[in-house]
Each structure stands twice: as structure tokens, then as C-alpha cells.
Design a protein around this motif. Structure first.
Motif, mmCIF file in Angstrom:
data_model
loop_
_atom_site.group_PDB
_atom_site.id
_atom_site.type_symbol
_atom_site.label_atom_id
_atom_site.label_comp_id
_atom_site.label_asym_id
_atom_site.label_seq_id
_atom_site.Cartn_x
_atom_site.Cartn_y
_atom_site.Cartn_z
ATOM 1 N N THR A 83 56.773 75.083 37.941
ATOM 2 C CA THR A 83 57.972 75.719 38.490
ATOM 3 C C THR A 83 57.968 75.524 39.998
ATOM 4 O O THR A 83 56.982 75.790 40.670
ATOM 5 C CB THR A 83 57.977 77.224 38.163
ATOM 6 N N GLY A 84 59.102 75.064 40.510
ATOM 7 C CA GLY A 84 59.180 74.778 41.934
ATOM 8 C C GLY A 84 60.221 75.635 42.623
ATOM 9 O O GLY A 84 60.786 76.580 42.060
ATOM 10 N N ALA A 85 60.502 75.263 43.859
ATOM 11 C CA ALA A 85 61.461 76.011 44.669
ATOM 12 C C ALA A 85 62.876 75.902 44.116
ATOM 13 O O ALA A 85 63.726 76.725 44.429
ATOM 14 C CB ALA A 85 61.422 75.515 46.106
ATOM 15 N N GLY A 86 63.136 74.917 43.272
ATOM 16 C CA GLY A 86 64.454 74.774 42.671
ATOM 17 C C GLY A 86 64.812 75.939 41.755
ATOM 18 O O GLY A 86 65.985 76.249 41.564
ATOM 19 N N GLN A 87 63.819 76.594 41.189
ATOM 20 C CA GLN A 87 64.054 77.732 40.309
ATOM 21 C C GLN A 87 64.238 79.038 41.068
ATOM 22 O O GLN A 87 64.604 80.045 40.487
ATOM 23 C CB GLN A 87 62.876 77.889 39.334
ATOM 24 N N LEU A 88 63.989 79.008 42.363
ATOM 25 C CA LEU A 88 64.069 80.235 43.158
ATOM 26 C C LEU A 88 65.498 80.771 43.246
ATOM 27 O O LEU A 88 65.708 81.991 43.229
ATOM 28 C CB LEU A 88 63.500 79.994 44.553
ATOM 29 N N GLY A 89 66.480 79.899 43.307
ATOM 30 C CA GLY A 89 67.878 80.346 43.375
ATOM 31 C C GLY A 89 68.274 81.141 42.146
ATOM 32 O O GLY A 89 68.903 82.201 42.246
ATOM 33 N N GLU A 90 67.922 80.650 40.976
ATOM 34 C CA GLU A 90 68.217 81.366 39.729
ATOM 35 C C GLU A 90 67.461 82.688 39.667
ATOM 36 O O GLU A 90 68.005 83.702 39.242
ATOM 37 C CB GLU A 90 67.833 80.495 38.538
ATOM 38 N N ALA A 91 66.227 82.673 40.113
ATOM 39 C CA ALA A 91 65.427 83.902 40.095
ATOM 40 C C ALA A 91 65.973 84.936 41.073
ATOM 41 O O ALA A 91 65.925 86.138 40.800
ATOM 42 C CB ALA A 91 63.971 83.586 40.429
ATOM 43 N N LEU A 92 66.502 84.493 42.200
ATOM 44 C CA LEU A 92 67.027 85.422 43.199
ATOM 45 C C LEU A 92 68.391 85.987 42.834
ATOM 46 O O LEU A 92 68.820 86.973 43.421
ATOM 47 C CB LEU A 92 67.109 84.753 44.578
ATOM 48 N N THR A 93 69.074 85.400 41.884
ATOM 49 C CA THR A 93 70.369 85.945 41.477
ATOM 50 C C THR A 93 70.218 86.757 40.199
ATOM 51 O O THR A 93 70.164 87.978 40.236
ATOM 52 C CB THR A 93 71.407 84.816 41.313
ATOM 53 N N GLY A 94 70.141 86.095 39.080
ATOM 54 C CA GLY A 94 70.066 86.800 37.794
ATOM 55 C C GLY A 94 68.780 87.560 37.593
ATOM 56 O O GLY A 94 68.785 88.712 37.154
ATOM 57 N N GLY A 95 67.671 86.955 37.917
ATOM 58 C CA GLY A 95 66.375 87.615 37.729
ATOM 59 C C GLY A 95 66.201 88.822 38.626
ATOM 60 O O GLY A 95 65.679 89.857 38.207
#
Length: 146
Positions: A83-95
């Protein structure tokens, strides 16, 4: 709370990676643990009558949302998969929103229940209350003795 949420998220992700099928019970148990931790902690705050506890729990929910998103993305990248920084956007919104609600809703319930846990304390509080203040009269007192 952010660390607790991130650890549970990373552990669930690691167990899912090891065995992708049959993890629905584990996810339900992990959600119950997260809800329980927030509810019990808030109930203890209510029982101890911590000042300004409502505002503290709203801030804790917001910080938990953002903090757990960052920490769980970091933990998954280090311990589970790539898992990289690309997944951070999704984690910071929905997660983050989901984590914040997992703190805020049970904490609200805990804050309602907590002060009612000790009936002896509530009964003793009535005796210690000061007498109600009298409402001032709209007319000034007469100083002439009438």
C-alpha cells in the motif's frame, strides 16, 4: 483512539491477506471492539464528570478519523502489502469519516450513560445544590420606609 483504530485496521488487513475468505466474523468482532472502547471510555469520562467532555470527544473523533487513516495506510504499507501514498486519498475521505463516526456515536452514548452509573452520587448531589437565586424585582426597593 487513532492508534487503536489503526492497529485494528492493520491486523484485519493482515489476516485478510493471509486468508481472504471467511473473515466476516473477524470484521464484526473488530467493529464491536472499536465501538466498545469508545463507549466505555466516554462512559468513564461521564462517570468521572470530566469537564468539557462533549467537546473533547468531538475533537477526538475528528483526530481519530484523520490519524487512523494516515497510520493505517502506513501500517498496511509496512506490514501487510505494498500500500502506497496513492491509497492515502481514499483513506482520508471515506475511511476517516467512518472512523470518526465509529468514535463519535458510541462516545455520545457513553456520555449519556456514564453520569447515570452511580446512583448514590446523584442522590447526594441534590443536597449540595445551592438554593435557587431569586429573580430581581423590576422595581427598586423603597428607601423611605413605605
Amino acid at each position: 483512539m487513532a492508534v487503536v483504530h489503526a492497529v485494528v485496521s492493520v491486523v484485519v488487513a493482515a489476516l485478510k491477506a493471509a486468508n481472504p475468505t471467511g473473515q466476516s466474523v473477524l470484521e464484526a468482532i473488530s467493529l464491536a471492539v472499536l465501538v466498545g472502547v469508545a463507549a466505555v471510555w466516554a462512559a468513564v469520562d461521564g462517570w468521572r464528570e470530566v469537564p468539557d467532555r462533549g467537546r473533547a470527544w468531538v475533537l477526538a473523533a475528528l483526530i481519530t478519523g484523520v490519524g487512523s487513516a494516515v497510520l493505517s495506510t502506513l501500517g498496511r504499507g509496512l506490514f501487510v502489502d505494498q500500500t502506497g501514498a496513492g491509497q492515502l486519498g481514499e483513506a482520508l475521505t471515506g475511511g476517516a469519516a467512518f472512523s470518526a463516526l465509529l468514535v463519535l456515536l458510541p462516545a455520545g452514548l457513553g456520555l449519556l450513560v456514564g453520569p447515570r452509573l452511580d446512583p448514590d452520587r446523584r442522590a447526594g448531589d441534590d443536597e449540595d445544590e445551592p438554593a435557587p437565586r431569586r429573580k430581581p424585582s423590576p422595581r427598586p426597593r423603597s428607601t423611605t420606609g413605605e
